[in-house]
Scaffold this motif. Sequence first.
Motif, PDB file in Angstrom:
ATOM      1  N   VAL A   1      15.302  -2.484  -1.882  1.00 60.58           N
ATOM      2  CA  VAL A   1      15.040  -3.802  -1.273  1.00 60.58           C
ATOM      3  C   VAL A   1      15.884  -4.992  -2.249  1.00 60.58           C
ATOM      4  O   VAL A   1      15.387  -5.169  -3.141  1.00 60.58           O
ATOM      5  CB  VAL A   1      13.693  -4.120  -1.216  1.00 60.58           C
ATOM      6  CG1 VAL A   1      13.588  -5.529  -0.110  1.00 60.58           C
ATOM      7  CG2 VAL A   1      12.932  -2.970  -0.441  1.00 60.58           C
ATOM      8  N   GLU A   2      17.172  -5.145  -1.837  1.00 59.07           N
ATOM      9  CA  GLU A   2      17.795  -6.209  -2.543  1.00 59.07           C
ATOM     10  C   GLU A   2      18.617  -6.980  -1.576  1.00 59.07           C
ATOM     11  O   GLU A   2      19.254  -6.329  -0.638  1.00 59.07           O
ATOM     12  CB  GLU A   2      18.703  -5.490  -3.477  1.00 59.07           C
ATOM     13  CG  GLU A   2      19.644  -6.115  -4.052  1.00 59.07           C
ATOM     14  CD  GLU A   2      19.428  -7.172  -5.195  1.00 59.07           C
ATOM     15  OE1 GLU A   2      19.647  -8.186  -4.767  1.00 59.07           O
ATOM     16  OE2 GLU A   2      18.582  -7.145  -6.189  1.00 59.07           O
ATOM     17  N   ASP A   3      19.086  -8.313  -1.848  1.00 58.95           N
ATOM     18  CA  ASP A   3      19.806  -9.148  -0.916  1.00 58.95           C
ATOM     19  C   ASP A   3      21.070  -9.402  -1.385  1.00 58.95           C
ATOM     20  O   ASP A   3      21.705  -9.847  -0.751  1.00 58.95           O
ATOM     21  CB  ASP A   3      19.021 -10.531  -0.556  1.00 58.95           C
ATOM     22  CG  ASP A   3      18.981 -11.379  -2.032  1.00 58.95           C
ATOM     23  OD1 ASP A   3      18.856 -10.863  -3.107  1.00 58.95           O
ATOM     24  OD2 ASP A   3      18.733 -12.671  -1.699  1.00 58.95           O
ATOM     25  N   GLU A   4      21.493  -8.959  -2.679  1.00 61.09           N
ATOM     26  CA  GLU A   4      22.856  -8.865  -3.241  1.00 61.09           C
ATOM     27  C   GLU A   4      23.720  -7.656  -2.534  1.00 61.09           C
ATOM     28  O   GLU A   4      23.396  -6.628  -3.069  1.00 61.09           O
ATOM     29  CB  GLU A   4      22.938  -8.916  -4.695  1.00 61.09           C
ATOM     30  CG  GLU A   4      22.099 -10.088  -5.365  1.00 61.09           C
ATOM     31  CD  GLU A   4      22.373 -10.189  -6.748  1.00 61.09           C
ATOM     32  OE1 GLU A   4      23.329  -9.575  -7.415  1.00 61.09           O
ATOM     33  OE2 GLU A   4      21.600 -10.619  -7.403  1.00 61.09           O
ATOM     34  N   THR A   5      24.462  -7.777  -1.496  1.00 54.45           N
ATOM     35  CA  THR A   5      24.996  -6.719  -0.836  1.00 54.45           C
ATOM     36  C   THR A   5      26.001  -6.158  -1.753  1.00 54.45           C
ATOM     37  O   THR A   5      25.973  -4.730  -1.337  1.00 54.45           O
ATOM     38  CB  THR A   5      25.880  -7.148   0.581  1.00 54.45           C
ATOM     39  OG1 THR A   5      26.824  -8.392   0.046  1.00 54.45           O
ATOM     40  CG2 THR A   5      24.926  -7.784   1.323  1.00 54.45           C
ATOM     41  N   SER A   6      26.708  -6.794  -2.680  1.00 57.23           N
ATOM     42  CA  SER A   6      27.597  -5.902  -3.423  1.00 57.23           C
ATOM     43  C   SER A   6      26.739  -4.997  -4.433  1.00 57.23           C
ATOM     44  O   SER A   6      27.238  -3.621  -4.518  1.00 57.23           O
ATOM     45  CB  SER A   6      28.312  -6.833  -4.349  1.00 57.23           C
ATOM     46  OG  SER A   6      27.711  -7.831  -5.165  1.00 57.23           O
TER      47      SER A   6
ATOM     48  N   MET B   1      13.444 -11.955  -5.981  1.00 59.83           N
ATOM     49  CA  MET B   1      13.997 -12.952  -5.228  1.00 59.83           C
ATOM     50  C   MET B   1      14.607 -12.518  -4.020  1.00 59.83           C
ATOM     51  O   MET B   1      15.547 -12.097  -3.986  1.00 59.83           O
ATOM     52  CB  MET B   1      14.798 -13.987  -6.164  1.00 59.83           C
ATOM     53  CG  MET B   1      14.322 -14.373  -7.449  1.00 59.83           C
ATOM     54  SD  MET B   1      12.782 -15.384  -7.228  1.00 59.83           S
ATOM     55  CE  MET B   1      13.649 -16.682  -6.397  1.00 59.83           C
ATOM     56  N   LEU B   2      13.729 -12.398  -3.046  1.00 57.46           N
ATOM     57  CA  LEU B   2      14.182 -12.037  -1.501  1.00 57.46           C
ATOM     58  C   LEU B   2      13.951 -13.047  -0.435  1.00 57.46           C
ATOM     59  O   LEU B   2      13.057 -13.696  -0.476  1.00 57.46           O
ATOM     60  CB  LEU B   2      13.485 -10.815  -1.262  1.00 57.46           C
ATOM     61  CG  LEU B   2      13.678  -9.300  -2.166  1.00 57.46           C
ATOM     62  CD1 LEU B   2      12.770  -8.515  -1.890  1.00 57.46           C
ATOM     63  CD2 LEU B   2      15.078  -8.863  -1.684  1.00 57.46           C
ATOM     64  N   PRO B   3      14.787 -13.020   0.601  1.00 57.10           N
ATOM     65  CA  PRO B   3      14.409 -13.791   1.622  1.00 57.10           C
ATOM     66  C   PRO B   3      13.240 -13.299   2.400  1.00 57.10           C
ATOM     67  O   PRO B   3      13.060 -11.886   2.452  1.00 57.10           O
ATOM     68  CB  PRO B   3      15.641 -13.981   2.539  1.00 57.10           C
ATOM     69  CG  PRO B   3      16.387 -12.762   2.236  1.00 57.10           C
ATOM     70  CD  PRO B   3      15.998 -12.454   0.883  1.00 57.10           C
ATOM     71  N   GLY B   4      12.513 -13.886   3.370  1.00 57.41           N
ATOM     72  CA  GLY B   4      11.513 -13.435   4.090  1.00 57.41           C
ATOM     73  C   GLY B   4      10.036 -13.265   3.168  1.00 57.41           C
ATOM     74  O   GLY B   4       9.362 -14.345   3.353  1.00 57.41           O
TER      75      GLY B   4
END
Length: 239
Positions: free
Chosen positions: A7-12, A54-57
Amino acid sequence: MNRLLIVEDETSLTSVLQRGFEAEGMRVDVASRGDEGLRLALEGEYDAIILDIMLPGLNGYRVCAGIRAAGLWTPILMLTAKDGEYDEAEGLDTGADDYLTKPFSYLVLQSRVRALLRRASRGRPERIEVGDLVLETAARRCVRAGREIPLTAREFDLLAVLSRTPGTVVPKSALLEEVWDLPGEGDPNIVEVHISALRRKVDRPFPGKLLHTERGLGYRVLATDTGAAESVRDATSTR
């Protein structure tokens, strides 16, 4: 085949981690939002979870707390761009088993995940008693004075290692090797953070102190309120 949730929002970063763990033969699911990650964690059966803070939602703390509130004790390694004891403590208090501060080496992350998987899958059944503390290792159950105490997998392992040799001082280096599978390469601060978390759960709500710090040496478990000779018993059901 081990199943891993990232679960990570940095796509790279997610892409690199997914390719790396899939190359090791793992099945990997990914989520870029906290609410999505919580849904997957509750619906799937994962062997380990890598969770950013640090994640959205929903942030990682709330995701972790939601997973634990549902009664799931899948090992969780939390990723944080912050670097401070209070952030680490908050993550552990919500139920994380380990943490890693960004930026990090993939090899270090890989080692931490493997350690979580190994420790979750091994261990002989034991019943360990020190004073009014009882640990049942097969059920991973901690009870003190008749009151059950929820512990993360890492907290339980740390307390079990100390409790198997009550009264004996165990150095941080030995705890890193035994609990984290990191001989000679671990950060001793991680031991201090977990000991602090254990004190909040196992010592502070009760009148007697079990966890003791021997400055410059390490830690030990001892039921000093009733006397070591009479209060300590370590009984194993399987050897």
